[in-house]
Design a protein around this motif. Sequence first.
Motif, PDB file in Angstrom:
ATOM      1  N   ALA A   1      49.286  42.463  -5.022  1.00 28.55           N
ATOM      2  CA  ALA A   1      49.363  41.261  -5.863  1.00 28.55           C
ATOM      3  C   ALA A   1      48.144  40.367  -5.657  1.00 28.55           C
ATOM      4  O   ALA A   1      47.607  39.801  -6.615  1.00 28.55           O
ATOM      5  N   TRP A   2      47.686  40.248  -4.404  1.00 31.45           N
ATOM      6  CA  TRP A   2      46.506  39.428  -4.129  1.00 31.45           C
ATOM      7  C   TRP A   2      45.281  39.987  -4.840  1.00 31.45           C
ATOM      8  O   TRP A   2      44.493  39.246  -5.417  1.00 31.45           O
ATOM      9  N   GLY A   3      45.103  41.297  -4.787  1.00 33.44           N
ATOM     10  CA  GLY A   3      43.965  41.918  -5.460  1.00 33.44           C
ATOM     11  C   GLY A   3      43.984  41.659  -6.953  1.00 33.44           C
ATOM     12  O   GLY A   3      42.950  41.362  -7.566  1.00 33.44           O
ATOM     13  N   ILE A   4      45.149  41.743  -7.552  1.00 29.53           N
ATOM     14  CA  ILE A   4      45.264  41.500  -8.992  1.00 29.53           C
ATOM     15  C   ILE A   4      44.989  40.038  -9.317  1.00 29.53           C
ATOM     16  O   ILE A   4      44.250  39.740 -10.260  1.00 29.53           O
ATOM     17  N   THR A   5      45.555  39.110  -8.541  1.00 28.02           N
ATOM     18  CA  THR A   5      45.303  37.696  -8.838  1.00 28.02           C
ATOM     19  C   THR A   5      43.856  37.323  -8.551  1.00 28.02           C
ATOM     20  O   THR A   5      43.296  36.484  -9.253  1.00 28.02           O
ATOM     21  N   PHE A   6      43.255  37.935  -7.548  1.00 25.91           N
ATOM     22  CA  PHE A   6      41.845  37.671  -7.273  1.00 25.91           C
ATOM     23  C   PHE A   6      40.986  38.111  -8.460  1.00 25.91           C
ATOM     24  O   PHE A   6      40.053  37.424  -8.854  1.00 25.91           O
ATOM     25  N   ASP A   7      41.321  39.256  -9.023  1.00 22.59           N
ATOM     26  CA  ASP A   7      40.562  39.757 -10.171  1.00 22.59           C
ATOM     27  C   ASP A   7      40.726  38.843 -11.384  1.00 22.59           C
ATOM     28  O   ASP A   7      39.835  38.761 -12.215  1.00 22.59           O
TER      29      ASP A   7
ATOM     30  N   SER B   1      31.338  44.247  -7.455  1.00 22.92           N
ATOM     31  CA  SER B   1      31.934  43.854  -6.174  1.00 22.92           C
ATOM     32  C   SER B   1      33.373  43.357  -6.373  1.00 22.92           C
ATOM     33  O   SER B   1      34.235  43.621  -5.533  1.00 22.92           O
ATOM     34  N   ALA B   2      33.642  42.671  -7.486  1.00 24.23           N
ATOM     35  CA  ALA B   2      35.014  42.236  -7.758  1.00 24.23           C
ATOM     36  C   ALA B   2      35.910  43.441  -8.009  1.00 24.23           C
ATOM     37  O   ALA B   2      37.062  43.477  -7.547  1.00 24.23           O
TER      38      ALA B   2
ATOM     39  N   THR C   1      48.841  28.283 -11.400  1.00 26.85           N
ATOM     40  CA  THR C   1      47.560  28.734 -11.929  1.00 26.85           C
ATOM     41  C   THR C   1      47.108  29.933 -11.095  1.00 26.85           C
ATOM     42  O   THR C   1      47.621  30.154  -9.993  1.00 26.85           O
ATOM     43  N   PRO C   2      46.167  30.719 -11.592  1.00 26.25           N
ATOM     44  CA  PRO C   2      45.698  31.860 -10.795  1.00 26.25           C
ATOM     45  C   PRO C   2      45.180  31.448  -9.411  1.00 26.25           C
ATOM     46  O   PRO C   2      45.391  32.153  -8.429  1.00 26.25           O
ATOM     47  N   ARG C   3      44.536  30.285  -9.307  1.00 29.50           N
ATOM     48  CA  ARG C   3      44.033  29.832  -8.006  1.00 29.50           C
ATOM     49  C   ARG C   3      45.174  29.514  -7.044  1.00 29.50           C
ATOM     50  O   ARG C   3      45.114  29.864  -5.869  1.00 29.50           O
TER      51      ARG C   3
END
Length: 146
Positions: free
Chosen positions: A52-58, A8-9, A80-82
């Motif tokens: 960019a959001w998709g990459i940082t979410f991953d 799912s990620a 930080t990633p968060r």
Amino acid sequence: MSAPRSRSALVLLLTAVVAGCAIVVVAVRALLRDPSADAAWVAVALGAMFVAWGITFDRLPDDDDREGHDRDDPRASIWTPRRLNAALSTGLAMTGAYVVIRALGRPVDTALIGALTWPAWRLVNRFLDGVIRRREARGEADGATD
């Protein structure tokens, strides 16, 4: 060794990247027709932020230990990633609201107000949380006593 990423990620990452690329392509086509289209320029930023959001979410950590982030170390990055993901989420909300409002044919000032609504809401919420924390620290009643 870290655990493998869930399907799912991976699906969410691929969806964000494909959606972001599609938004950029549509926006660039609109810019080629009319280079003065403000919503198209903002849509380019929206598409880039989706990717960019998709990459940082991953890259978000699986647990809440914040990847060993030391707040006391002055050399430690605040991004930080968060935090980066939260900033990109706010940017997505702002640019998305602007593009949608302009696509509905509303004027620029209305779109700007719509885009600034979410960050303004967050600022007010943080301010009120701080007031409540200070009152609780002083031992004052919150006004909800019966």
